[in-house]
Design a protein around this motif. Sequence first.
Motif, mmCIF file in Angstrom:
data_model
loop_
_atom_site.group_PDB
_atom_site.id
_atom_site.type_symbol
_atom_site.label_atom_id
_atom_site.label_comp_id
_atom_site.label_asym_id
_atom_site.label_seq_id
_atom_site.Cartn_x
_atom_site.Cartn_y
_atom_site.Cartn_z
ATOM 1 N N UNK A 11 0.779 -1.117 -0.026
ATOM 2 C CA UNK A 11 0.066 0.127 0.084
ATOM 3 C C UNK A 11 0.909 1.247 -0.048
ATOM 4 N N UNK A 12 0.262 2.391 -0.168
ATOM 5 C CA UNK A 12 1.021 3.500 -0.131
ATOM 6 C C UNK A 12 1.605 3.887 1.069
ATOM 7 N N UNK A 13 0.935 3.297 2.268
ATOM 8 C CA UNK A 13 1.476 3.534 3.279
ATOM 9 C C UNK A 13 2.539 2.554 4.013
ATOM 10 N N UNK A 14 2.706 1.653 3.144
ATOM 11 C CA UNK A 14 3.786 0.652 3.356
ATOM 12 C C UNK A 14 3.413 -0.614 4.245
ATOM 13 N N UNK A 15 2.046 -1.057 3.717
ATOM 14 C CA UNK A 15 1.658 -2.242 4.437
ATOM 15 C C UNK A 15 1.467 -3.276 3.172
ATOM 16 N N UNK A 134 22.100 -9.285 3.844
ATOM 17 C CA UNK A 134 22.293 -8.927 2.573
ATOM 18 C C UNK A 134 21.855 -9.796 1.451
ATOM 19 N N UNK A 135 20.825 -10.747 1.547
ATOM 20 C CA UNK A 135 20.821 -11.689 0.559
ATOM 21 C C UNK A 135 19.761 -11.496 -0.382
ATOM 22 N N UNK A 136 19.178 -10.332 -0.319
ATOM 23 C CA UNK A 136 18.341 -9.817 -1.321
ATOM 24 C C UNK A 136 18.746 -8.933 -2.144
ATOM 25 N N UNK A 137 18.860 -8.994 -3.463
ATOM 26 C CA UNK A 137 19.675 -8.433 -4.376
ATOM 27 C C UNK A 137 18.628 -7.152 -5.045
ATOM 28 N N UNK A 138 17.533 -7.565 -5.210
ATOM 29 C CA UNK A 138 16.513 -6.559 -5.938
ATOM 30 C C UNK A 138 15.257 -6.717 -5.297
ATOM 31 N N UNK A 139 14.687 -5.499 -5.218
ATOM 32 C CA UNK A 139 13.331 -5.278 -4.385
ATOM 33 C C UNK A 139 12.358 -4.782 -5.763
ATOM 34 N N UNK A 140 11.201 -5.509 -5.897
ATOM 35 C CA UNK A 140 10.302 -5.175 -6.863
ATOM 36 C C UNK A 140 9.139 -4.653 -6.085
ATOM 37 N N UNK A 141 8.754 -3.671 -5.809
ATOM 38 C CA UNK A 141 7.429 -3.067 -5.114
ATOM 39 C C UNK A 141 6.490 -2.633 -6.036
ATOM 40 N N UNK A 142 5.305 -3.227 -5.978
ATOM 41 C CA UNK A 142 3.988 -2.835 -6.675
ATOM 42 C C UNK A 142 3.273 -2.015 -5.578
ATOM 43 N N UNK A 143 3.208 -0.621 -5.762
ATOM 44 C CA UNK A 143 2.641 0.175 -5.046
ATOM 45 C C UNK A 143 1.123 0.250 -5.400
ATOM 46 N N UNK A 149 -3.616 1.991 6.493
ATOM 47 C CA UNK A 149 -3.771 2.638 8.099
ATOM 48 C C UNK A 149 -3.314 1.576 9.118
ATOM 49 N N UNK A 150 -2.816 0.452 8.579
ATOM 50 C CA UNK A 150 -2.438 -0.689 9.425
ATOM 51 C C UNK A 150 -2.327 -1.943 8.596
ATOM 52 N N UNK A 151 -1.698 -2.949 9.428
ATOM 53 C CA UNK A 151 -1.524 -4.262 8.800
ATOM 54 C C UNK A 151 -0.274 -4.728 9.162
ATOM 55 N N UNK A 152 0.280 -5.440 8.036
ATOM 56 C CA UNK A 152 1.702 -6.113 8.338
ATOM 57 C C UNK A 152 2.522 -5.166 7.548
ATOM 58 N N UNK A 153 3.800 -4.614 8.242
ATOM 59 C CA UNK A 153 4.579 -3.725 7.671
ATOM 60 C C UNK A 153 5.446 -4.214 6.358
ATOM 61 N N UNK A 154 5.617 -3.622 5.374
ATOM 62 C CA UNK A 154 6.720 -4.141 4.322
ATOM 63 C C UNK A 154 8.033 -4.497 4.909
ATOM 64 N N UNK A 155 8.426 -3.852 5.545
ATOM 65 C CA UNK A 155 9.942 -3.907 6.103
ATOM 66 C C UNK A 155 9.999 -3.931 7.458
ATOM 67 N N UNK A 156 10.781 -4.990 8.098
ATOM 68 C CA UNK A 156 10.877 -5.215 9.480
ATOM 69 C C UNK A 156 11.920 -4.015 10.227
ATOM 70 N N UNK A 157 11.904 -3.899 11.486
ATOM 71 C CA UNK A 157 12.857 -2.981 11.986
ATOM 72 C C UNK A 157 14.170 -3.674 11.651
#
Length: 183
Positions: A11-15, A134-143, A149-157
Amino acid sequence: MRKLIYAIGVSVDGYINDRDGSIDWTEPDEELHQFHNDRYREIEISLHGRRLYELMAEYWPRVPEDAPPIEREFGGLWTEKPKFVFSRTLTEVQWNSTLVSENAVEQVRGLKAGGDGAMEVGGAGLAAALMPYGLIDEYQLFVSPVILGGGTPLFPPLDKRIQLRLAETRHFDTAVMLRYLAG
């Protein structure tokens, strides 16, 4: 060495899902669905966390005959693709899958070293476990154009930042792809 790609709807807000765990807002238009089919065809190995595997296994091996051809095509691709499923709770997997119960980081390092093509990681939990190493070489985000407004965040701390370089953008009717290279 194989390249590892993390491709995921967000999502636009990162979930990656809403508060109820739903991803119904990620429904691709036909062009985006074909893009995913073509992209998946080029992947040698797909890495799944348990939740993603269970979600995918619920539908794709049994796509109804009256489903659109593009869905039936992906169902065949997913069923035939070699998959490694990372889970401590599953006792068996099907559809050209290998179950991995321990040491995901070492297993992925070995898979990366075992060829020259591309692999993809599916599932936020599994991707989160691999990011700090450092095992992920490429990130393809489909926004998708939605604010959840909530849910599972795309990235962990993370303990340290991961530097990315924007390599490509692409517009679809239902999402914008942002492709980043790590490093």
